[in-house]
Design a protein around this motif. Structure first.
Motif, short mmCIF file in Angstrom:
data_model
loop_
_atom_site.label_atom_id
_atom_site.label_comp_id
_atom_site.label_asym_id
_atom_site.label_seq_id
_atom_site.Cartn_x
_atom_site.Cartn_y
_atom_site.Cartn_z
N VAL A 83 -5.45 -9.00 7.89
CA VAL A 83 -6.67 -8.39 7.34
C VAL A 83 -7.38 -7.48 8.35
O VAL A 83 -8.30 -6.76 7.98
CB VAL A 83 -7.68 -9.46 6.87
N LYS A 91 -11.14 -13.17 2.81
CA LYS A 91 -10.01 -13.49 1.90
C LYS A 91 -9.95 -12.55 0.70
O LYS A 91 -8.92 -12.46 0.04
CB LYS A 91 -10.17 -14.92 1.38
N SER A 92 -11.08 -11.91 0.39
CA SER A 92 -11.13 -11.08 -0.83
C SER A 92 -10.78 -9.63 -0.59
O SER A 92 -10.76 -8.84 -1.53
CB SER A 92 -12.56 -11.14 -1.42
N LYS A 135 -16.34 -11.23 2.59
CA LYS A 135 -15.42 -12.36 2.40
C LYS A 135 -14.02 -11.87 2.73
O LYS A 135 -13.40 -11.16 1.94
CB LYS A 135 -15.52 -12.86 0.96
N LEU A 188 -8.16 -17.21 11.53
CA LEU A 188 -7.88 -15.81 11.87
C LEU A 188 -8.40 -15.53 13.27
O LEU A 188 -9.48 -15.98 13.64
CB LEU A 188 -8.59 -14.86 10.90
N HIS A 208 -14.72 -16.81 5.66
CA HIS A 208 -13.29 -17.14 5.50
C HIS A 208 -12.47 -16.66 6.68
O HIS A 208 -11.36 -16.16 6.51
CB HIS A 208 -12.67 -16.52 4.23
#
Lengths: 312, 312
Positions: B246, B235-236, B233, B302, B298
């Protein structure tokens, strides 16, 4: 640790610093480190070969390069009469080299490991402009390891095999000649004297070292570690047939033969049994005496330039 | 074996050949080889760093270079929750480099070993045009080692620490900028998560790997070895503060953090206890599912170019 072709005494100071940093509760000084792992004692050593320092690309086939580097590391286990249990090979080749080069080098390494009953268990593979190969070996110790520091005055010094071949091969390559075939073979396919070392340990030799720095230098290593003098009888050296004189046999590094100190009472019997069992000479090359350093006997008429050979 | 800066998937074919040659009765595939030495089980690994491939001379101080190379190897022991018992350092420096360089590199290596309760027990020192350092580590295994091949569908994936710092530092150096200080520190002083790994093992994690290839690639290594899918994930992700997005956290190699699969029933407790004990985040980054490979969640909005980062 070995003195490589192209290296010499100039690294001694660094090695001194190194040992000071490293000596924190484990053995250094013999070629292998020894670890006590709750019930098992393990000998471990590593040996790094770099193109341009230890070999040139044209000298060896790729599998020979892998064999030679692996045997150099395994020979450190032989020096302690350890039983090889695994080999790790770190290999550097450049992006421009064909993929198969890595496989060929590894095949030679695997063959050298198999020749002494062990195998490749891991490693690393990276890019490097020059070929480089670092071999780590791990061995099991049963009983007290044989080390270089327990030679006694009165012991006799013996060496396995015939000496000088690797130096003759390198000299030929450096002069852009093809080496004599048996000398070349000694350079590209040295043999780690694993079984021989274990047999000699069981016969009660007092000290042992593998000839990575050369007979003269490694006799000096035994002398320094044991606080004795090693007296070498130059006329008695088992000189490889390709050698023109005794110099190569005295100073040639990377022989990977064994130099052993044997108490005099059994020395002759051990030598003749050894020869019968391994079909390899075990030749008396001198004596351990009270004193320091290495002395050479029977050098009248020989012009030996030790300094030249230290940088060989 | 790790994928270094400047290497990539192109070495996979060679690695395949290598493993075929090497796989003769011992484990390969996890980063450490495991040997059974009559009563003791030993994990052993080696990690080679070469100037120009893994680092440039101006990026690191010499002691930082020794620290980093040693930690990279020790991290392989962490991945199996092994207890480090000794480090061997093979070092290549050229004749033109001041003697003290070797000592400084070794000091950094000794500090990295001391930081996880072990020490330098041997090595080799040779001449080489480029600085190279190969570190072999040996560790003791108690109980079954944690490996990468036992993740189960339903497990949750957690990662230690913050990711992306090393990539940010390297990017800055490549653009001839000085890296942000904390990102630089992540590159030059990574930490081998030895105690953390042992604690996680004792808590029953099912699979573990150290992030040497990067989160995305090492999640793929767990997925392939365990025959599962790893769903990350995005976003995590625990992204280092110096990162702009990221990508670095997903693809940055040589983090030496741990990626672990934890059965869901205890996962939350383990994460909070871990954080309290080690003052280090243990962040849930995804899940293990039935399937193959690595999926990213997610990622809407991006633009991730995975190929770019594989050759980072």
């Amino acid at each position: 640790m070995h003195t490589a072709l192209g290296e010499g005494a100039e690294f001694d100071r660094i090695r001194g610093i190194w040992r000071r940093i490293g000596r924190v509760g484990a053995s250094l000084g013999d070629d292998c480190a020894v670890l006590d792992l709750g019930g098992s004692r393990v000998a471990i050593s590593t040996d790094l070969s770099v193109e341009g320092t230890h070999f040139e690309r044209g000298w060896l086939a790729l599998d020979e390069l892998g064999w030679r580097a692996t045997t150099a590391a395994l020979s450190d286990l032989a020096a302690m009469a350890a039983e090889p249990r695994g080999v790790l090979v770190s290999l550097g080749i450049s992006a421009e080299m064909p993929d198969d080069w890595a496989a060929e080098i590894m095949q030679g390494a695997a063959d050298a490991a198999a020749a002494v009953g062990t195998n490749i268990i891991g490693g690393d593979l990276v890019r490097s402009d020059r070929i480089l190969i670092d071999v780590a070996v791990i061995g099991a110790l049963s009983g007290a390891p044989v080390t270089r520091d327990a030679a006694q005055a009165g012991d006799q010094l013996f060496v396995t095999g015939l000496l000088g071949g690797p130096a003759v091969a390198v000299e030929a390559w450096r002069e852009r000649r093809e080496p004599e075939a048996t000398a070349r073979e000694r350079f590209v396919h040295p043999v780690a004297r694993i079984r021989e070392a274990q047999w000699l340990r069981d016969r009660g030799v007092t000290a042992m070292i593998d000839l990575s720095d050369g007979l003269y230098a490694d006799a000096g290593n035994i002398a320094a570690a044991s606080d004795v003098a090693c007296v070498l009888k130059v006329k008695s050296l088992p000189v490889h047939a390709a050698c023109a004189g005794v110099e190569a046999a005295l100073f040639s590094g990377e022989e990977y033969e064994l130099l052993v100190a044997i108490p005099p009472e059994h020395a002759e019997d051990i030598a003749s049994e050894f020869h019968a069992l391994f079909h390899l000479p075990l030749t008396r090359v001198g004596d351990v005496e009270v004193g320091h350093g290495v002395a050479l006997k029977h050098v009248a008429g020989l012009e030996l330039d030790i300094r030249t050979f230290q940088h060989f």
